[in-house]
Scaffold this active site. Structure first.
Site, PDB file in Angstrom:
ATOM      1  N   ASP A  90       0.828  -1.202   0.000  1.00 54.14           N
ATOM      2  CA  ASP A  90       0.000   0.000   0.000  1.00 54.14           C
ATOM      3  C   ASP A  90       0.865   1.256   0.000  1.00 54.14           C
ATOM      4  OD1 ASP A  90      -1.960   1.879   0.220  1.00 54.14           O
ATOM      5  OD2 ASP A  90      -2.772   1.180   2.125  1.00 54.14           O
ATOM      6  N   ASP A 304      -1.834   5.306  -5.649  1.00 53.24           N
ATOM      7  CA  ASP A 304      -2.097   4.455  -4.486  1.00 53.24           C
ATOM      8  C   ASP A 304      -2.242   2.997  -4.915  1.00 53.24           C
ATOM      9  OD1 ASP A 304      -2.850   3.342  -2.094  1.00 53.24           O
ATOM     10  OD2 ASP A 304      -4.650   4.547  -1.836  1.00 53.24           O
TER      11      ASP A 304
END
Length: 450
Positions: A90, A304
């Site tokens: 992440d 992201d």
């Protein structure tokens, strides 16, 4: 003049040689790649490491209100003796964390969780430590001190899930016994979720943003890269400098940084400048003013890997939606159901006959950044909604969503649109590099698919 990322498979020499020569060449490049790393790594930077990535369907903790998400998973071992863990990659989060659990009812460790009591190298971090006081300032919720005077962290997400636990350090084993490092992470003992069965598919999350406690910052790597295949949904994570000679030249876009704290601006995210959007090469009429953060920080564009799809602020999404609808009106049948909104944010959907083997030629969508362009084409423009059937038709939705419907004041570039793109995050020079590439072939050339 801006340079744009392009890919022409017919000009790639690796796609023209025979399969046997390709195999020999892949082996040669793999050993050359490893030798180069051994001699080029300096004492100031850790040696480059390669990990396989896999995709997994789960409802991962996320900033957006997803119920089912495809996440990028990296596997490694933690503790002494080592325990196997799998972590969601992440780039939108700072603190890495693991599900922690001591014992089950049968007095045995839960294999889906990390057991700190079984690790002799596990060290909880007191709340009086400089790490707790000085390095948690960019956490969305400030760290606190629990009843045992340990540094306590709380993470919460838009879907009402949350996790709580203490900061600790332990040994992370990276690749081999020679690659070990003590990493600060969150040992989360309390997980509140609407779907604990799916959350248990992974042990935790690997935070990779620019915060001081992110995994990549603690390891001291000047850059990292990943590549996600668009065919078999595998991939690779490379920590360190790639120096891959066969990779097409990267097109770089600078990272945006601000020193002043703003309420809606994530200062440690990978923020780039979105300059425009094209549909089949047509630049959409989007005012520049809506593509830059406002006085509150709302409107930043973040890359992201922890988010699956791409989300645009309402005014920009509506312009894209209108143009895409106009260009597909003759080749796709619109799903006329105002009550159906995929994942709460995607309201442009189509009906495709279930027996149809392939989609018609679709318009490409290009995200134009300062100095680079990310082209989304083919099947990646649409996404098939699993289990959604209308008569004899399957349902496909535009893979861009309206972030306003999620209550998110930002543009988010998800990993679905990063498939077959070499993504390099250069922390040293504050930039992101992009190049179109066959990621399944990249795995083979790095010795991961032989």
């Amino acid at each position: 003049m801006k340079s744009y990322v392009t890919f022409n498979s017919s000009s790639n020499p690796f796609l023209k040689i025979s399969s046997l020569l390709s195999l020999y060449l892949q082996v040669f490049l793999f050993f050359l790649f490893q030798i180069h790393f051994c001699f080029s790594s300096s004492s100031s930077s850790p040696k480059a490491l390669i990990f396989p990535l896999k995709t997994q369907t789960l409802r991962s903790p996320n900033k957006l209100q997803f119920h089912h998400n495809v996440s990028l998973i990296v596997s490694l071992t933690v503790g002494t003796p080592p325990q196997n863990v799998s972590m969601v990659l992440d780039t939108g989060s700072e603190l890495s964390w693991l599900h922690c659990n001591q014992t089950t009812r049968n007095n045995q460790s839960d294999p889906t969780k990390f057991d700190p009591t079984q690790s002799t190298s596990y060290k909880p971090i007191p709340c009086s430590s400089p790490t707790c006081i000085n390095q948690t300032q960019d956490f969305p919720i400030p760290a606190s001190c629990d009843s045992d005077n340990l540094c306590h962290a709380t993470l919460s997400y838009a879907d009402a899930s949350s996790s709580e636990g203490n900061l600790a350090s332990d040994i992370f084993h990276l690749g081999s016994s020679d690659n070990i490092s003590s990493i600060v992470f969150g040992c989360m003992g309390s997980i509140f979720s609407s779907n604990s069965a799916e959350d248990s598919k992974t042990t935790g999350l690997m935070g990779m943003n620019r915060g001081s406690l992110s995994f990549v910052s603690q390891m001291g790597f000047p850059k990292f890269s990943y590549c996600i295949s668009g065919s078999d949904f595998s991939g690779l994570l490379l920590l360190g400098d790639s120096n891959v000679t066969w990779l097409m030249p990267l097109n770089y876009t600078p990272l945006i940084q601000i020193s002043q704290p703003l309420p809606y601006f994530d200062r440690v995210a990978y923020t780039v400048q979105l300059e425009g959007i094209k549909v089949s090469g047509k630049l959409l009429p989007i005012p520049k003013s809506v593509l830059v953060p406002d006085h509150s920080g709302a409107g930043q564009t973040m890359v992201d890997s922890g988010t699956q799809f791409t989300f645009l602020l309402g005014p920009v999404y509506n312009v894209l939606r209108t143009e895409f609808l106009n260009q597909t009106g003759r080749v796709l049948r619109l799903l006329e159901d105002p009550n159906f909104v995929f994942q709460g944010a995607m309201d442009l959907c189509y009906r495709v006959p279930s027996g149809q083997n392939s989609l018609p030629n679709l318009p490409s969508v290009s995200l134009v950044f300062t100095g680079a362009e990310m082209v989304v084409s083919g099947d990646r423009v649409l996404y098939q909604v699993s289990g959604e059937i209308r008569e004899n038709d399957s349902v496909w939705c535009l893979s861009f969503g309206n972030s306003d419907l999620l209550g998110v004041e930002a543009y988010v570039i998800g990993h679905h649109h990063q498939q077959n793109v070499w993504m390099e995050f250069d922390l040293e020079k504050s930039r992101i590099g992009l190049a179109q590439v066959r990621c399944d072939l990249a795995r083979q050339r790095l010795g991961m698919g032989l």
